[in-house]
Design an enzyme around this catalytic site. Sequence first.
Site, mmCIF file in Angstrom:
data_model
loop_
_atom_site.group_PDB
_atom_site.id
_atom_site.type_symbol
_atom_site.label_atom_id
_atom_site.label_comp_id
_atom_site.label_asym_id
_atom_site.label_seq_id
_atom_site.Cartn_x
_atom_site.Cartn_y
_atom_site.Cartn_z
ATOM 1 N N ASN A 1 -2.862 6.167 -1.084
ATOM 2 C CA ASN A 1 -2.749 6.376 0.339
ATOM 3 C C ASN A 1 -2.074 7.558 0.978
ATOM 4 O OD1 ASN A 1 -4.337 4.308 1.274
ATOM 5 N ND2 ASN A 1 -2.672 2.790 0.211
ATOM 6 N N HIS B 1 -0.822 -2.358 -7.210
ATOM 7 C CA HIS B 1 -1.573 -2.139 -5.990
ATOM 8 C C HIS B 1 -2.986 -2.018 -6.175
ATOM 9 C CE1 HIS B 1 -2.590 1.189 -2.739
ATOM 10 N NE2 HIS B 1 -2.790 -0.128 -2.252
ATOM 11 N N SER C 1 1.123 -1.246 0.110
ATOM 12 C CA SER C 1 -0.021 -0.082 -0.089
ATOM 13 C C SER C 1 0.969 1.120 -0.015
ATOM 14 C CB SER C 1 -0.819 0.000 1.341
ATOM 15 O OG SER C 1 -2.027 -0.796 1.344
ATOM 16 N N GLU D 1 -2.972 0.496 -8.966
ATOM 17 C CA GLU D 1 -1.850 1.548 -9.186
ATOM 18 C C GLU D 1 -0.647 0.653 -9.667
ATOM 19 O OE1 GLU D 1 -1.765 5.240 -6.421
ATOM 20 O OE2 GLU D 1 -1.744 3.431 -5.263
HETATM 21 N N1 CAA Z 1 -15.881 -8.437 -1.610
HETATM 22 C C1 CAA Z 1 -16.538 -8.539 -2.600
HETATM 23 N N2 CAA Z 1 -17.859 -7.820 -3.082
HETATM 24 C C2 CAA Z 1 -18.342 -6.809 -2.248
HETATM 25 C C3 CAA Z 1 -17.632 -6.641 -0.966
HETATM 26 C C4 CAA Z 1 -16.568 -7.338 -0.719
HETATM 27 N N3 CAA Z 1 -15.881 -7.224 0.651
HETATM 28 N N4 CAA Z 1 -18.347 -5.747 -0.304
HETATM 29 C C5 CAA Z 1 -19.396 -5.502 -1.092
HETATM 30 N N5 CAA Z 1 -19.231 -6.131 -2.265
HETATM 31 C C6 CAA Z 1 -20.092 -6.042 -3.460
HETATM 32 C C7 CAA Z 1 -21.395 -6.455 -3.249
HETATM 33 O O1 CAA Z 1 -21.728 -7.729 -3.336
HETATM 34 C C8 CAA Z 1 -22.231 -5.620 -4.394
HETATM 35 O O2 CAA Z 1 -22.156 -6.204 -5.597
HETATM 36 P P1 CAA Z 1 -23.465 -6.067 -6.699
HETATM 37 O O3 CAA Z 1 -23.647 -4.532 -6.815
HETATM 38 O O4 CAA Z 1 -22.710 -6.402 -7.946
HETATM 39 O O5 CAA Z 1 -24.540 -6.649 -6.092
HETATM 40 C C9 CAA Z 1 -21.516 -4.326 -4.415
HETATM 41 O O6 CAA Z 1 -20.333 -4.401 -3.785
HETATM 42 C C10 CAA Z 1 -22.279 -3.127 -3.512
HETATM 43 O O7 CAA Z 1 -22.209 -3.761 -2.302
HETATM 44 P P2 CAA Z 1 -23.527 -3.283 -1.301
HETATM 45 O O8 CAA Z 1 -24.610 -2.763 -1.932
HETATM 46 O O9 CAA Z 1 -23.491 -4.388 -0.230
HETATM 47 O O10 CAA Z 1 -22.723 -2.013 -0.272
HETATM 48 P P3 CAA Z 1 -22.377 -0.570 -0.936
HETATM 49 O O11 CAA Z 1 -23.238 -0.027 -2.024
HETATM 50 O O12 CAA Z 1 -22.258 0.270 0.461
HETATM 51 O O13 CAA Z 1 -20.969 -0.757 -1.391
HETATM 52 C C11 CAA Z 1 -18.380 -0.897 -1.144
HETATM 53 C C12 CAA Z 1 -19.702 -1.645 -0.591
HETATM 54 C C13 CAA Z 1 -18.361 -1.271 -2.521
HETATM 55 C C14 CAA Z 1 -17.490 -1.639 -0.202
HETATM 56 C C15 CAA Z 1 -18.484 0.589 -0.948
HETATM 57 O O14 CAA Z 1 -18.945 0.905 0.402
HETATM 58 C C16 CAA Z 1 -17.388 1.201 -1.295
HETATM 59 O O15 CAA Z 1 -17.147 1.636 -2.534
HETATM 60 N N6 CAA Z 1 -16.516 1.863 -0.133
HETATM 61 C C17 CAA Z 1 -15.372 2.580 -0.153
HETATM 62 C C18 CAA Z 1 -14.258 1.443 -0.809
HETATM 63 C C19 CAA Z 1 -12.856 2.046 -0.589
HETATM 64 O O16 CAA Z 1 -12.803 3.373 -0.675
HETATM 65 N N7 CAA Z 1 -12.198 1.330 -0.984
HETATM 66 C C20 CAA Z 1 -10.573 1.703 -1.090
HETATM 67 C C21 CAA Z 1 -9.896 1.311 0.347
HETATM 68 S S1 CAA Z 1 -8.284 1.906 0.191
HETATM 69 C C22 CAA Z 1 -7.684 0.665 -0.370
HETATM 70 O O17 CAA Z 1 -7.958 -0.246 -0.947
HETATM 71 C C23 CAA Z 1 -5.954 1.109 -0.681
HETATM 72 C C24 CAA Z 1 -5.098 0.646 0.616
HETATM 73 O O18 CAA Z 1 -3.901 0.473 0.281
HETATM 74 C C25 CAA Z 1 -5.564 0.724 1.861
HETATM 75 P P1 NAD Z 2 -4.521 -9.289 5.943
HETATM 76 O O1 NAD Z 2 -4.091 -9.301 7.405
HETATM 77 O O2 NAD Z 2 -6.097 -9.639 5.728
HETATM 78 O O3 NAD Z 2 -3.762 -10.589 5.442
HETATM 79 C C1 NAD Z 2 -2.311 -10.797 5.325
HETATM 80 C C2 NAD Z 2 -1.883 -12.277 5.041
HETATM 81 O O4 NAD Z 2 -0.449 -12.597 5.148
HETATM 82 C C3 NAD Z 2 -2.436 -13.182 6.253
HETATM 83 O O5 NAD Z 2 -3.355 -14.102 5.999
HETATM 84 C C4 NAD Z 2 -1.218 -13.776 6.938
HETATM 85 O O6 NAD Z 2 -1.182 -14.957 7.467
HETATM 86 C C5 NAD Z 2 -0.430 -13.774 5.727
HETATM 87 N N1 NAD Z 2 1.114 -13.690 5.740
HETATM 88 C C6 NAD Z 2 1.882 -12.805 6.650
HETATM 89 N N2 NAD Z 2 3.058 -13.270 6.568
HETATM 90 C C7 NAD Z 2 3.259 -14.062 5.340
HETATM 91 C C8 NAD Z 2 4.326 -14.695 4.833
HETATM 92 N N3 NAD Z 2 5.576 -14.531 5.014
HETATM 93 N N4 NAD Z 2 3.957 -15.646 3.773
HETATM 94 C C9 NAD Z 2 2.836 -15.801 3.475
HETATM 95 N N5 NAD Z 2 1.657 -15.190 4.100
HETATM 96 C C10 NAD Z 2 1.900 -14.533 4.969
HETATM 97 O O7 NAD Z 2 -3.998 -8.022 5.303
HETATM 98 P P2 NAD Z 2 -4.379 -7.325 3.889
HETATM 99 O O8 NAD Z 2 -5.364 -6.358 4.149
HETATM 100 O O9 NAD Z 2 -4.850 -8.471 2.849
HETATM 101 O O10 NAD Z 2 -3.209 -6.682 3.126
HETATM 102 C C11 NAD Z 2 -2.215 -7.335 2.687
HETATM 103 C C12 NAD Z 2 -1.269 -6.277 2.057
HETATM 104 O O11 NAD Z 2 -2.253 -5.683 1.021
HETATM 105 C C13 NAD Z 2 -0.682 -5.271 2.832
HETATM 106 O O12 NAD Z 2 0.497 -5.054 2.467
HETATM 107 C C14 NAD Z 2 -1.609 -4.084 2.791
HETATM 108 O O13 NAD Z 2 -0.933 -2.830 2.857
HETATM 109 C C15 NAD Z 2 -1.864 -4.405 1.127
HETATM 110 N N6 NAD Z 2 -3.256 -3.653 0.820
HETATM 111 C C16 NAD Z 2 -4.378 -3.627 1.918
HETATM 112 C C17 NAD Z 2 -5.488 -2.973 1.472
HETATM 113 C C18 NAD Z 2 -6.651 -3.176 2.334
HETATM 114 O O14 NAD Z 2 -7.587 -2.197 2.230
HETATM 115 N N7 NAD Z 2 -6.749 -3.914 3.560
HETATM 116 C C19 NAD Z 2 -5.642 -2.297 0.122
HETATM 117 C C20 NAD Z 2 -4.682 -2.317 -0.696
HETATM 118 C C21 NAD Z 2 -3.424 -3.080 -0.388
#
Ligand code: CAA
Ligand code: NAD
Length: 282
Positions: free
Chosen positions: A190, A140, A119, A152
């Site tokens: 991020n 990503h 991330s 990304e």
């Molecule tokens: N896995 C798979 N599919 C999922 C799901 C999950 N965990 N959660 C929801 N869905 C699907 C549902 O099945 C539904 O599909 P259909 O439209 O095809 O039926 C669709 O998504 C919409 O779901 P809901 O109607 O239940 O709920 P919603 O309209 O509130 O949408 C959401 C759910 C898509 C998660 C929405 O809330 C959303 O876009 N949230 C923000 C997500 C976001 O910002 N993601 C980026 C996070 S940051 C990141 O990923 C980067 C990082 O490195 C941290």
């Molecule tokens: P998570 O905690 O759900 O899963 C991580 C998994 O990795 C666990 O099942 C753990 O057992 C496994 N693991 C740890 N060390 C390991 C190793 N040495 N070999 C094999 N498996 C190992 O975490 P997550 O949310 O799936 O995040 C995973 C990666 O994806 C991180 O780098 C995170 O920053 C990135 N990411 C997360 C998100 C998010 O929204 N959570 C979005 C984009 C990218």
Amino acid sequence: MEIQKIMVIGAGQMGSGIAQVCASAGFDVILHDIKEEFVNKGYHSIEKQLQRQVEKGRLTPQEKDETLQRITPSVELSNARFIDIAIEAVVEKMDVKTTLFHELDQLAPDHAILATNTSSLPITEIAAATKRPEKVIGMHFMNPVPVMKLVEIIRGLATDDEVFQNIYDLTKKLNKVPVEVNDFPGFVSNRILMPMINEAIYTVYEGVASPEAVDEVMKLGMNHPMGPLTLADFIGLDTCLFIMETLHEGFGDDKYRPCPLLRKYVKAGWLGKKTGRGFYSY
Ligand code: CAA
Ligand code: NAD
């Protein structure tokens, strides 16, 4: 290079989503984790997601079975000897990723690309743990992987143009939209998202509003699909903290200082949805 065999390393929420998307697009997938129970958990979550698609009439039961059959569970990293590409999705810690990339480099065939779903961490530093930095790249995905369109794509300093093109093409075959960004802490996604989440946590920490109120403001006022604290719980508070630490260390600017409340929750094991407790209870 023709990519057919993909190893997804880490079967958590991201790894299982990536494996699902790859298998749905027709690729052979090895889903790997350190323990069988973790791989099984990831595999079952894919099964559940696909079953939901069947119930919605978007997938036939036969298509679901065929997709699942393309996924092979693994707890032996030596299975990497069969692959064209590894997509790593383990915990967001540099030492865990570099140890893994060092081992993978010794096991995977010479032609194999080693991609990371990190991330925020520097691709160049992860690549330096291998003897093939030209074949290491950031890929990503966003959470939830089956739903979110963006990937990304981040080159390390040494990444080959051909490897970049392979990953760009692969992303499109997965029905995702690739966007190239440069190798800086947090990339684009991020660097922008996480300070907003951190600020939302400070808003609660400083007593300005409750988590519910903060989320309502951002949902109803800014049309965000989820409030920032619900989103933080969904991402995982440990992951949020690791990303903020990478931004803070990488830019050396205090504006990225992780909120003490975020640290406290992570220390308590309140990691959000995945542990049943974070800003909310699940
Ligand atoms: N896995 C798979 N599919 C999922 C799901 C999950 N965990 N959660 C929801 N869905 C699907 C549902 O099945 C539904 O599909 P259909 O439209 O095809 O039926 C669709 O998504 C919409 O779901 P809901 O109607 O239940 O709920 P919603 O309209 O509130 O949408 C959401 C759910 C898509 C998660 C929405 O809330 C959303 O876009 N949230 C923000 C997500 C976001 O910002 N993601 C980026 C996070 S940051 C990141 O990923 C980067 C990082 O490195 C941290
Ligand atoms: P998570 O905690 O759900 O899963 C991580 C998994 O990795 C666990 O099942 C753990 O057992 C496994 N693991 C740890 N060390 C390991 C190793 N040495 N070999 C094999 N498996 C190992 O975490 P997550 O949310 O799936 O995040 C995973 C990666 O994806 C991180 O780098 C995170 O920053 C990135 N990411 C997360 C998100 C998010 O929204 N959570 C979005 C984009 C990218």
